[in-house]
Each structure stands twice: as structure tokens, then as C-alpha cells.
Design an enzyme around this catalytic site. Sequence first.
Site, mmCIF file in Angstrom:
data_model
loop_
_atom_site.group_PDB
_atom_site.id
_atom_site.type_symbol
_atom_site.label_atom_id
_atom_site.label_comp_id
_atom_site.label_asym_id
_atom_site.label_seq_id
_atom_site.Cartn_x
_atom_site.Cartn_y
_atom_site.Cartn_z
ATOM 1 C CD GLU A 22 -20.815 -55.452 50.657
ATOM 2 O OE1 GLU A 22 -19.751 -55.415 51.302
ATOM 3 O OE2 GLU A 22 -21.930 -55.241 51.161
ATOM 4 C CE LYS A 156 -23.719 -51.424 58.933
ATOM 5 N NZ LYS A 156 -22.292 -51.383 59.285
HETATM 6 N N1 PSU Z 1 -24.439 -55.144 56.161
HETATM 7 C C1 PSU Z 1 -24.413 -56.464 56.423
HETATM 8 N N2 PSU Z 1 -23.216 -57.110 56.372
HETATM 9 C C2 PSU Z 1 -22.072 -56.454 56.059
HETATM 10 C C3 PSU Z 1 -22.109 -55.061 55.784
HETATM 11 C C4 PSU Z 1 -23.331 -54.462 55.836
HETATM 12 O O1 PSU Z 1 -25.423 -57.064 56.744
HETATM 13 O O2 PSU Z 1 -21.008 -57.073 56.030
HETATM 14 C C5 PSU Z 1 -20.854 -54.322 55.414
HETATM 15 C C6 PSU Z 1 -20.986 -53.616 54.066
HETATM 16 O O3 PSU Z 1 -19.814 -53.879 53.322
HETATM 17 C C7 PSU Z 1 -21.053 -52.155 54.438
HETATM 18 C C8 PSU Z 1 -20.181 -52.128 55.656
HETATM 19 O O4 PSU Z 1 -20.593 -51.301 53.435
HETATM 20 O O5 PSU Z 1 -20.577 -53.290 56.358
HETATM 21 C C9 PSU Z 1 -20.330 -50.871 56.475
HETATM 22 O O6 PSU Z 1 -19.370 -50.843 57.468
HETATM 23 P P1 PSU Z 1 -19.143 -49.506 58.318
HETATM 24 O O7 PSU Z 1 -20.380 -49.314 59.110
HETATM 25 O O8 PSU Z 1 -17.941 -49.821 59.172
HETATM 26 O O9 PSU Z 1 -18.898 -48.401 57.349
#
Ligand code: PSU
Length: 299
Positions: A22, A156
Site C-alpha cells: 500500500e 492498528k
Molecule cells: N496502520 C498503520 N499506519 C497506517 C495505516 C494503518 O500503522 O498508515 C493506514 C493503512 O493504509 C490503513 C489505513 O488502510 O491507515 C486505515 O485508515 P482508516 O482507518 O481511515 O480507514
Amino acid sequence: MLMLSPAVQEALDQNRPVVALESTIISHGLPYPENLALARDVEAIITEIGATPATIAIIDGQIKVGLTDDELVLLAKSENVIKTSKRDFAYILSQNKTGATTVSGTVIIAAMAGIPIFATGGLGGVHRGVSDHWDISRDLEELALHNVAIISSGVKSILDIPKTLEYLETKGVEVIGYQTDQFPAFYTRSSPYSVDYRLDNPEDVARLIHAKFDSGLEGGILIANPIPKEASLDEALMEKAIKEALIQMEKDGVTGKAITPYLLTKIKALTGGESLTSNIALMKNNAKVAAQIAVAYRP
Ligand code: PSU
Ligand code: MN
């Protein structure tokens, strides 16, 4: 509509292993210059193991699978890159903008390109306090829809882990612990939650991916790979930092897609940079394991 790099095109044509990556982690997850170094390092790790890295993003309105070094630099440095989930695609494509794809955006594109294996740091999921704000990442929906296996260090750390696991179950996403019985909690190797099943080597995981995709069951798989021991952080210390970051977030009125980048920056400051070092280490390890699985997997 997809533009594959020559290296990715050739690997796919010859049925050689490819690992999707990604780009939100580059543009919105980590600071410069660590983000650029990591983007380059994970590609090198994957190449070394014998797979082709395919970092995915939208550059000037063009969906790209496999990026040039200049494009990695752009994603790492530019302030104008849009964090790209499914709902952002049409705007970015039609306005020729540049978007760094989240897990959800990347899963969509990897599936279009026919790349079944994808390495990331942490999956998005159900946020803490979900009943107040209804924040559930699109990552879970797209993983449920497409035939992609994601290798990550769990979800996360800022999320509600048990609710995210329940949601994955509802959506039919298989959760496998890689060399672990417990679901890893991103910065730490363990959590109070168990995985459905445990597998201990790339060959078994490759067989499982085949069994799932060959069976005609649509939808993804989450391979939860714990952070390496030497990089893991103290659970109590991390929980304290996360809680403090969440309080500050509320005070600053941060909402929506800005939440993850905000919290990661705060947690880095609250842990004196230790969270960043760990994040880098776990991402490299996930790239390594994903490449080993991709090599073991025969398309
Ligand atoms: N986890 C991390 N760093 C990140 C992300 C996740 O430690 O940058 C990013 C990934 O790209 C994931 C996104 O898909 O955050 C999810 O964001 P949201 O919760 O806004 O959908
Ligand atoms: Mn969200």
C-alpha cells in the site's frame, strides 16, 4: 485503466510471485524521510526473497501497480497526496490527482491486477468508542470482498481489537495466526484474543490460500504476523500512550480519515520515537513473510 510497471507485468505474465504494497503508509503513516527509506527497503526485501514488489498508488489520475523511485519520492514528500479509500477513487481519477491508497484502496487494485498477496503494517478496523461515531474502516469491507491475503501485524493498535475480530467473523474473513495462537496487537506480540487457526510456515499458508481461492469462496484472508521480539514495545506503556493520544485527539476535534495519521504522530511523540522504530521493523518483517508466502504459492 491499470498501468502495470514493466517488472510487475513481466512477473504476472510469467506466473512469478508478486507482493502488493500500500502507499498510505508512505504518505500518511510515517514521517519523511523514514517513509521513503522504508518504501525502498520493503521493495528490496521482497526482491531479495525472489518476489516482485508492486507498490500501488494513483499518480496524476492514473492507477499504478509497481512504482518508479521518483514516484516513491513524490508519495513520501508531497503534501498534496490524498489518502485514498474506495470513496475517493472517482474524484482522484477524474481530476488527475495523486492518491496514496489505504489497505482498502490497495486491495481493490491488487484484485484487479490479479495479485493475491499483500503486505502491510496494520489493518484498519473498528475504532474504540464506535457506538459514538460509527468509525469502521473500509479496509474490512474490501478485504471481505476480494480474493486477497493480507499479511499484517494484526490491526492498528488504536482500534478496538475484539470488535474488529467480531466484524471480520461476520464478514467471513479467515484470520490465521502466523506462528502464534494469539492475535498480535501491532506494537506487541500478544493480546488477550486468540486467532481462529495457527500456521507455522509459508508452505502451509500458501496451501490455505489455494484452498480458499480454489474453492470459489470469494473474500480475503488475514495472516496476523507478530512484530519481531526485539522490536516489540511494552504493552502497558503503549496503552498509556494510545489513551493519551485519544484524549488529545478529542480535544483537537480530529475526525474521519485524519484520525489515523494524527494518532500515529501523537503516539510517536509520546513514546519518544519508539513507536516509529517498531512500526518500521514490523513492516519489514511483514514484507519478508509475505514474500516467502508468495514464493511458496504457485498461481
Ligand atoms: N496502520 C498503520 N499506519 C497506517 C495505516 C494503518 O500503522 O498508515 C493506514 C493503512 O493504509 C490503513 C489505513 O488502510 O491507515 C486505515 O485508515 P482508516 O482507518 O481511515 O480507514
Ligand atoms: Mn475511518
